[in-house]
Scaffold this active site. Sequence first.
Site, mmCIF file in Angstrom:
data_model
loop_
_atom_site.group_PDB
_atom_site.id
_atom_site.type_symbol
_atom_site.label_atom_id
_atom_site.label_comp_id
_atom_site.label_asym_id
_atom_site.label_seq_id
_atom_site.Cartn_x
_atom_site.Cartn_y
_atom_site.Cartn_z
ATOM 1 N N ARG A 129 0.814 -1.217 0.000
ATOM 2 C CA ARG A 129 0.000 0.000 0.000
ATOM 3 C C ARG A 129 0.849 1.269 0.000
ATOM 4 N NH1 ARG A 129 -3.494 -3.772 2.881
ATOM 5 N NH2 ARG A 129 -2.304 -3.298 4.772
ATOM 6 N N GLU A 145 3.667 -9.774 15.568
ATOM 7 C CA GLU A 145 2.990 -10.261 16.772
ATOM 8 C C GLU A 145 3.336 -11.746 16.989
ATOM 9 O OE1 GLU A 145 -1.581 -10.234 18.578
ATOM 10 O OE2 GLU A 145 -1.174 -9.625 16.523
#
Lengths: 184, 184
Positions: free
Chosen positions: B71, B108
Amino acid sequence: MSAWKDRENDPRIDGIASSMRVISDFPKPGFKFKDITTLLLNPEAFKNTVDLFVERYTGKEISVVAGVEARGFIFGPPIALAIGAKFVPLRKPKKLPGAVISEKYVLEYGSDCLEMHIGAVEAGERALVVDDLIATGGTLCAAIKLLEHAGAQVVECACVIEVPHLKGREKLNGKPLYVLVETE
Amino acid sequence: MSAWKDKENDPRLEGIASAIRVVPNFPKPGIMFKDITTLLLDPIAFKNTVDLFVERYTGKGINAVAGVEARGFIFGPPIALAIGAKFIPLRKPRKLPGEVISEKYTLEYGSDCLEMHVGAVQPGELALVVDDLVATGGTLCAAINLLERAGAVVVECACVIELPELKGRQKLNGKPLYVLVESH
């Protein structure tokens, strides 16, 4: 739309062609990969690349520019912004967060899939498909189908580079193809 | 560079913020995903987004805009073109065809890696890092490290959206962060 002849005489094309590089044996031995990243490092050549497309598509009532992930994301948005069209990213599976339609396409070995958000285009909208390079035409063909399934009219496919001997041009459901540079 | 105060009063920001949609439970249950694709479908809001960054960075001697795949490839190139800088794609492993440097970063669960072409920046060049959103700051931190290892000076990181609760701003090696929209 402008003729091939006009494009061949454009003095900006030389600088665009010469700023790209060929990387041998990528992604596999025997491939000659056409790398546009060196074009992006040349602000004038990058601007000329975008300008050539913008000049062709301005005032043609194109409301959608669809770009194929990931290098179509580099060339599509500047064109969309300049001609006042929306930009629609066409992505690999499971990247777009909302409801999508999918189109499967064949690779040399196996298959892959391209997705577009539902609602990104409205029926009757005029669309361009943009990518950095056309080889076999499989990806562009999937892109055209996605847009047509949503009721859009694909006006043309636009790529920086074409590899003509792979005959991708013939795989585009009759849609025209406009490219700046042809390569082996 | 312009102050927060100026940005908060800019009338274009409301249209930008309202053009972004939240998709619940993507990519996993419990995550409220901030989707910029709806912003890209609004030509005025997309143009305003780019203009706000261009107004901030014009005339600051910035030589390079580095965009994080994928993006960041949508927002980075229009900014680069407008300010006369080169565009450098920072990519996931094995996508860039030439010689690269790599920077690992923690997710994560597990880790990932960002790559940049050797020779994309020269020592001493001034660079921006652009992505659509900053969350934990791990990706932007890896991007900063790549550019600094090549000798560039990272002037600022620029994102459309910040998730302030994830404190990414503090993970940027002291580099400033400029965002248009905060999301909670």
